[in-house]
Design an enzyme around this catalytic site. Structure first.
Site, PDB file in Angstrom:
ATOM      1  N   TYR A 164     -35.452-103.982   1.505  1.00 18.44           N
ATOM      2  CA  TYR A 164     -36.049-104.876   0.506  1.00 18.44           C
ATOM      3  C   TYR A 164     -34.947-105.431  -0.382  1.00 18.44           C
ATOM      4  O   TYR A 164     -33.827-104.924  -0.398  1.00 18.44           O
ATOM      5  CB  TYR A 164     -37.106-104.176  -0.362  1.00 18.44           C
ATOM      6  CG  TYR A 164     -36.705-102.823  -0.913  1.00 18.44           C
ATOM      7  CD1 TYR A 164     -35.737-102.691  -1.919  1.00 18.44           C
ATOM      8  CD2 TYR A 164     -37.307-101.668  -0.438  1.00 18.44           C
ATOM      9  CE1 TYR A 164     -35.374-101.462  -2.417  1.00 18.44           C
ATOM     10  CE2 TYR A 164     -36.949-100.422  -0.939  1.00 18.44           C
ATOM     11  CZ  TYR A 164     -35.977-100.328  -1.931  1.00 18.44           C
ATOM     12  OH  TYR A 164     -35.625 -99.104  -2.416  1.00 18.44           O
TER      13      TYR A 164
ATOM     14  N   GLU B 262     -29.203 -94.089   4.091  1.00 17.37           N
ATOM     15  CA  GLU B 262     -30.380 -93.287   3.752  1.00 17.37           C
ATOM     16  C   GLU B 262     -30.559 -92.251   4.860  1.00 17.37           C
ATOM     17  O   GLU B 262     -30.868 -92.603   5.995  1.00 17.37           O
ATOM     18  CB  GLU B 262     -31.628 -94.177   3.663  1.00 17.37           C
ATOM     19  CG  GLU B 262     -31.546 -95.258   2.604  1.00 17.37           C
ATOM     20  CD  GLU B 262     -31.829 -94.761   1.204  1.00 17.37           C
ATOM     21  OE1 GLU B 262     -32.264 -93.606   1.055  1.00 17.37           O
ATOM     22  OE2 GLU B 262     -31.624 -95.540   0.259  1.00 17.37           O
TER      23      GLU B 262
ATOM     24  N   HIS C 233     -27.775 -91.523   0.410  1.00 19.85           N
ATOM     25  CA  HIS C 233     -29.046 -91.220  -0.251  1.00 19.85           C
ATOM     26  C   HIS C 233     -29.992 -90.527   0.734  1.00 19.85           C
ATOM     27  O   HIS C 233     -29.724 -90.426   1.904  1.00 19.85           O
ATOM     28  CB  HIS C 233     -29.765 -92.516  -0.665  1.00 19.85           C
ATOM     29  CG  HIS C 233     -29.035 -93.363  -1.622  1.00 19.85           C
ATOM     30  ND1 HIS C 233     -29.470 -93.561  -2.900  1.00 19.85           N
ATOM     31  CD2 HIS C 233     -27.904 -94.101  -1.494  1.00 19.85           C
ATOM     32  CE1 HIS C 233     -28.646 -94.383  -3.522  1.00 19.85           C
ATOM     33  NE2 HIS C 233     -27.690 -94.720  -2.693  1.00 19.85           N
TER      34      HIS C 233
ATOM     35  N   TYR D 254     -34.154 -91.106   1.323  1.00 22.60           N
ATOM     36  CA  TYR D 254     -34.474 -90.876   2.708  1.00 22.60           C
ATOM     37  C   TYR D 254     -34.862 -92.205   3.335  1.00 22.60           C
ATOM     38  O   TYR D 254     -35.143 -93.152   2.600  1.00 22.60           O
ATOM     39  CB  TYR D 254     -35.655 -89.881   2.819  1.00 22.60           C
ATOM     40  CG  TYR D 254     -36.922 -90.402   2.176  1.00 22.60           C
ATOM     41  CD1 TYR D 254     -37.863 -91.087   2.925  1.00 22.60           C
ATOM     42  CD2 TYR D 254     -37.130 -90.247   0.824  1.00 22.60           C
ATOM     43  CE1 TYR D 254     -39.016 -91.595   2.326  1.00 22.60           C
ATOM     44  CE2 TYR D 254     -38.268 -90.746   0.233  1.00 22.60           C
ATOM     45  CZ  TYR D 254     -39.209 -91.431   0.979  1.00 22.60           C
ATOM     46  OH  TYR D 254     -40.320 -91.936   0.377  1.00 22.60           O
TER      47      TYR D 254
END
Length: 157
Positions: A95, A118, A43, A45
Site C-alpha cells: 500500500y 516483512e 519487520h 509480518y
C-alpha cells in the site's frame, strides 16, 4: 498516506522526520557509513520483500537489479522450509505509505539495495508469531542474507 496524526497510533508519523531518537540514531549511523551497498529494514509480518518507493507510484531507477537481488534472496529463503515471499516495490505490493527507512536510504543516502522486509507469517498469527516459528524464520532469513551477499559478489561489489 499510510501514517497517522494520532500519537497513540502504531502508525504515528511523529511531529517531523527523525523526531524519535531511535530513528535519528539509525539515520545518523547509515548516513555516515562509507559506500553502503545494502540496507534491510526488517519487520513482521506478511512475507514481503519490498524495494522503494512507498509513497510514490514510480519505480526506482535501480528497480530491476533490486528485484533480481530480492528474487535470489527469497528463492534461497524458500529453499529452507518452503516459505514464499512476494517481491516488489512497497507502493504496489502492499500500500501507499508515508515513506519508510528504505526510501530514505535509497533516496537520500544512495544505498542501491534498500529493502523493507516483512518476515513470517501471512496473518494467521500476525505480530504474535509462535515461539516454534522464530528459529525457522531466522534460519531462512539467514539464507536470504547469504544469497544477497553472493549476489553482490557476482555483481562485482
Amino acid at each position: 498516506g499510510g501514517a497517522s496524526d494520532r500519537p497513540c497510533s502504531d502508525t504515528y508519523h511523529g511531529p517531523y522526520a527523525f523526531s524519535e531518537p531511535e530513528n535519528s540514531a539509525i539515520a545518523n549511523y547509515v548516513t555516515n557509513l562509507p559506500n553502503a551497498l545494502c540496507y534491510c529494514d526488517v519487520h513482521a509480518y506478511s512475507q514481503l520483500w519490498m524495494s522503494p518507493w512507498s509513497s510514490r507510484r514510480i519505480l526506482p531507477k535501480n528497480y530491476l537489479t533490486q528485484v533480481e537481488c530480492a528474487k535470489e534472496a527469497t528463492a534461497a529463503l524458500a529453499s529452507v522450509f518452503g516459505t514464499e515471499f512476494d517481491v516488489g516495490n512497497t507502493y504496489r505490493i502492499i500500500y501507499e505509505a508515508s515513506g519508510g527507512s528504505n526510501d530514505y536510504t535509497y533516496g537520500d543516502v544512495d544505498v542501491i539495495y534498500s529493502f523493507a522486509i516483512e518476515l513470517r507469517d501471512t496473518g494467521e498469527y500476525g505480530f504474535l508469531l509462535p515461539a516454534e516459528q522464530i528459529i525457522p524464520s531466522g534460519l531462512e532469513f539467514f539464507q536470504a542474507i547469504m544469497a544477497m551477499t553472493e549476489y553482490f559478489v557476482k555483481q562485482g561489489y
